[in-house]
Design a protein around this motif. Sequence first.
Motif, mmCIF file in Angstrom:
data_model
loop_
_atom_site.group_PDB
_atom_site.id
_atom_site.type_symbol
_atom_site.label_atom_id
_atom_site.label_comp_id
_atom_site.label_asym_id
_atom_site.label_seq_id
_atom_site.Cartn_x
_atom_site.Cartn_y
_atom_site.Cartn_z
ATOM 1 N N VAL A 100 38.189 35.628 32.910
ATOM 2 C CA VAL A 100 37.688 37.576 33.782
ATOM 3 C C VAL A 100 36.087 37.913 32.677
ATOM 4 C CG1 VAL A 100 39.963 37.948 34.014
ATOM 5 C CG2 VAL A 100 39.415 38.013 31.240
ATOM 6 N N ASP A 122 39.593 30.772 39.766
ATOM 7 C CA ASP A 122 39.721 30.929 41.264
ATOM 8 C C ASP A 122 39.984 31.383 41.941
ATOM 9 O OD1 ASP A 122 42.162 32.159 40.529
ATOM 10 O OD2 ASP A 122 43.130 31.325 40.780
ATOM 11 N N ASN A 123 39.470 32.072 41.442
ATOM 12 C CA ASN A 123 38.281 33.875 43.000
ATOM 13 C C ASN A 123 37.455 33.718 43.137
ATOM 14 O OD1 ASN A 123 38.021 36.083 40.965
ATOM 15 N ND2 ASN A 123 39.706 34.926 39.783
ATOM 16 N N GLU A 125 35.260 36.749 42.932
ATOM 17 C CA GLU A 125 35.026 38.299 42.176
ATOM 18 C C GLU A 125 34.641 37.237 40.624
ATOM 19 O OE1 GLU A 125 37.542 37.610 43.971
ATOM 20 O OE2 GLU A 125 39.315 39.663 43.578
ATOM 21 N N ALA A 128 31.378 35.445 40.511
ATOM 22 C CA ALA A 128 30.045 36.487 41.054
ATOM 23 C C ALA A 128 30.341 36.550 39.723
ATOM 24 C CB ALA A 128 29.951 37.520 41.519
ATOM 25 N N ALA A 129 30.659 36.909 38.783
ATOM 26 C CA ALA A 129 30.423 37.876 37.503
ATOM 27 C C ALA A 129 30.022 36.983 36.677
ATOM 28 C CB ALA A 129 32.363 38.308 36.961
ATOM 29 N N MET B 1 28.781 45.195 42.613
ATOM 30 C CA MET B 1 29.417 45.060 41.438
ATOM 31 C C MET B 1 29.688 46.138 40.199
ATOM 32 S SD MET B 1 29.541 41.197 39.860
ATOM 33 C CE MET B 1 28.615 40.897 41.790
ATOM 34 N N LEU B 5 31.568 45.270 34.419
ATOM 35 C CA LEU B 5 32.759 43.767 34.246
ATOM 36 C C LEU B 5 31.417 43.219 33.858
ATOM 37 C CD1 LEU B 5 34.833 44.316 37.837
ATOM 38 C CD2 LEU B 5 35.248 44.903 35.068
ATOM 39 N N VAL B 6 30.745 43.016 34.334
ATOM 40 C CA VAL B 6 29.304 41.836 34.394
ATOM 41 C C VAL B 6 29.186 42.098 32.992
ATOM 42 C CG1 VAL B 6 29.961 41.257 36.720
ATOM 43 C CG2 VAL B 6 27.868 42.818 35.923
ATOM 44 N N THR B 277 45.214 41.379 30.447
ATOM 45 C CA THR B 277 44.412 41.703 31.984
ATOM 46 C C THR B 277 44.659 40.563 32.998
ATOM 47 O OG1 THR B 277 42.506 41.710 30.078
ATOM 48 C CG2 THR B 277 41.670 41.529 32.350
ATOM 49 N N VAL B 278 44.822 41.284 34.398
ATOM 50 C CA VAL B 278 45.191 40.535 35.680
ATOM 51 C C VAL B 278 43.686 39.059 35.987
ATOM 52 C CG1 VAL B 278 44.692 40.242 38.152
ATOM 53 C CG2 VAL B 278 46.111 42.338 36.575
ATOM 54 N N ILE B 279 43.696 38.321 35.838
ATOM 55 C CA ILE B 279 42.802 37.182 35.663
ATOM 56 C C ILE B 279 43.013 36.321 37.142
ATOM 57 C CG2 ILE B 279 42.981 36.648 34.034
ATOM 58 C CD1 ILE B 279 44.204 34.052 33.407
ATOM 59 N N GLY B 280 43.620 36.258 37.890
ATOM 60 C CA GLY B 280 43.746 36.431 39.093
ATOM 61 C C GLY B 280 44.968 36.327 40.314
ATOM 62 N N VAL B 352 41.375 41.090 40.461
ATOM 63 C CA VAL B 352 40.599 40.844 38.511
ATOM 64 C C VAL B 352 40.128 41.730 37.261
ATOM 65 C CG1 VAL B 352 39.259 38.625 37.456
ATOM 66 C CG2 VAL B 352 40.648 38.211 39.865
ATOM 67 N N GLY B 353 40.629 41.348 36.274
ATOM 68 C CA GLY B 353 39.673 42.611 35.593
ATOM 69 C C GLY B 353 40.914 44.041 35.047
#
Lengths: 392, 392
Positions: A100, A122-123, A125, A128-129, B1, B5-6, B277-280, B352-353
């Motif tokens: 993440v 696996d996604n 988002e 891209a990040a 985006m 996050l990035v 954290t949501v990872i997928g 995600v995140g």
Amino acid sequence: MNADLVMPTRQARNPMTLHELETPVLVLDRTKMERNIARLRDRLAPFGVALRPHVKTNKSADVTARIGAPGTPITVSTLKEAGHFLEHGWTDILYAVGIVPSKLPHVEELVRRGARMTLLLDNVEAAAAVAAYCRERALGVPVLIEIDTDGHRSGVKPEDPVLLEIGAALDGKEGQGAWLAGVLTHAGDSYNCRSAAAIEALAEQERAGAVRAAQRLRAAGHAAPVVSVGSTPTAHYARSLDGVTEVRAGVFVFFDLVMNGIGVCETSDIALSVLCTVIGHQREKGWLITDAGWMAMSRDRGTAKQPVDQGYGLVCDLDGKPLADLVMVDANQEHGIVSHRTDPVATPMLPVGTLLRILPNHACATAAQHGAYTVVAGSGVVEAQWPRFSGW
Amino acid sequence: MNADLVMPTRQARNPMTLHELETPVLVLDRTKMERNIARLRDRLAPFGVALRPHVKTNKSADVTARIGAPGTPITVSTLKEAGHFLEHGWTDILYAVGIVPSKLPHVEELVRRGARMTLLLDNVEAAAAVAAYCRERALGVPVLIEIDTDGHRSGVKPEDPVLLEIGAALDGKEGQGAWLAGVLTHAGDSYNCRSAAAIEALAEQERAGAVRAAQRLRAAGHAAPVVSVGSTPTAHYARSLDGVTEVRAGVFVFFDLVMNGIGVCETSDIALSVLCTVIGHQREKGWLITDAGWMAMSRDRGTAKQPVDQGYGLVCDLDGKPLADLVMVDANQEHGIVSHRTDPVATPMLPVGTLLRILPNHACATAAQHGAYTVVAGSGVVEAQWPRFSGW
């Protein structure tokens, strides 16, 4: 009264035998461990694939060094593992949990310290990040796309259109930015297999799915050189590894009762046990009470759904030989209840002070409850204490 | 985006908000903890009994200091806990697991360092061994006899003839040798209660059994001044504590889903959670994949047998408010699977995140998976990191 019992001495810093240890303690049989490692190495040798052991099981530089010297490839489940093994000389590190964005600064720190960190996602988002982060920070990071070959957990299906979208989002080139290094899959469902034939079939499904996903990415113009597969059961039963470049496995080093239950090992192959002491009895119930509870064994009940439910563990004598049908039937935090598997009346009322060794359901979970391995080699003479770490 | 996050920054040593933490991490809500502590103190005050908190749940001097200052009585489940809290100023220590002779040198070391160690046992062999050791080493150690008031685990029945044999084997006098200080019982079966009335009844059974055992010992000529009872449920529901001198409880500080399931607390009282954290996603299955697996939550499935099975934990938003019927339905080592309790299709596909907080089944087990508490007070601002220890 036995004078040995009433006048023990405070355990030495380097105790010589298991008798001198204060229980509970995690015991590692080095001879069995080395046999297990050699078995998988020998099995994989004819296939010409790399072994990238998963160090999440052992979390110990001492154990991992017996699988492969510093510098050889490893798989980790946390960035803390990555940092620890990097410090000990392992630089080729695959972080096999979906990345993440919030963890990228930590990854960058590891890369700047000399790690070759391979990431997994696996996604789109996340892809891209990661790509944006690597571009902005001028960071070269190989990335694998996680493939779902058995519906077990994460990943995209080999035929999913999103596979190519993820590939397209990884806009780096080898060594520059986030670049697509290939695919990874883990046939976690192999833990639910009940026969060698079932594991063989799942191993082929794992291989074929990963190779198919890599082929689709290559057809779309990506190099995608890596095809990483693995689980301890499929690693031991795969009949073909055509197209696979590396195999991952973790629990094979120690084995455990879950692996025994699916037929991958014998109980005599299990290299880990928890040494404990009988502290009391409930004679009417046929219970021995010990000082190894769930804190020492973990709450893992992985054999509960298997044909043979081993409770919280299979009970052995001090030499590691199973005592006829004694299992740890229940657990409180620091109390274990040991009884005959089916007939409590048959439980031998072993005296207070008796030492027992309990084989674990799940090596990863039990080892995680302890700060070190007490290493023995067959005879019960303690050779070493190997530290292990935990946390994130 | 989202630029946040990035381009995250590597977490500061003293992060200010939960957003800045690298997950998974154990979060402790200090406000809730202090409310829980005050609740039990207020409840016990009219009874005039001492509270001897069980520090096995928290294993942290910082947490224990909020229950009672150094010097106040504590209960421990391991001698490592005893040593740690002794270093931090707690000297009145009850080791509430049956003693075995092999641990006596360690107990002696603690006593020589200034601890008043109270030991526990439930059999004549251990009593005789402790008595002999204390005689030979000129050690004064108070001993409690463990009483079995609910068939849950260890102990002798209040009416068992062996009770007096154990008392006779403890041949010391107050301050000299191993001397009989009284009795102890733990109504562990209270965790299986399903109503306030059932807990009240068990609390009375616990009290009456312990008092009865003490009376028998006193009738046989022993002073046996201490009657120690307790469990978090019975401590909160006892209607009489007549004859009881001290109450033990551990999980009351944090509470958890098991305590909620038996009606002792609300989910809003639970002071511990695991930030993840949501990872997928697996959209077809209605799954969110997170980076908190069983390593972060423990394998404890204590609500599995309760009317409401909470899986591996109840899922909350970043403020700690439960998200309608989202639970952690399954766990791998470093992966959690979150889904709607009954209708996976209803699972919101959080990006995600996204940060989530998972309330644990069992506070003792979940806390044990972590090396520190990240302390917040309602608002999500991080106040401190409180270290905790593990092992033996």
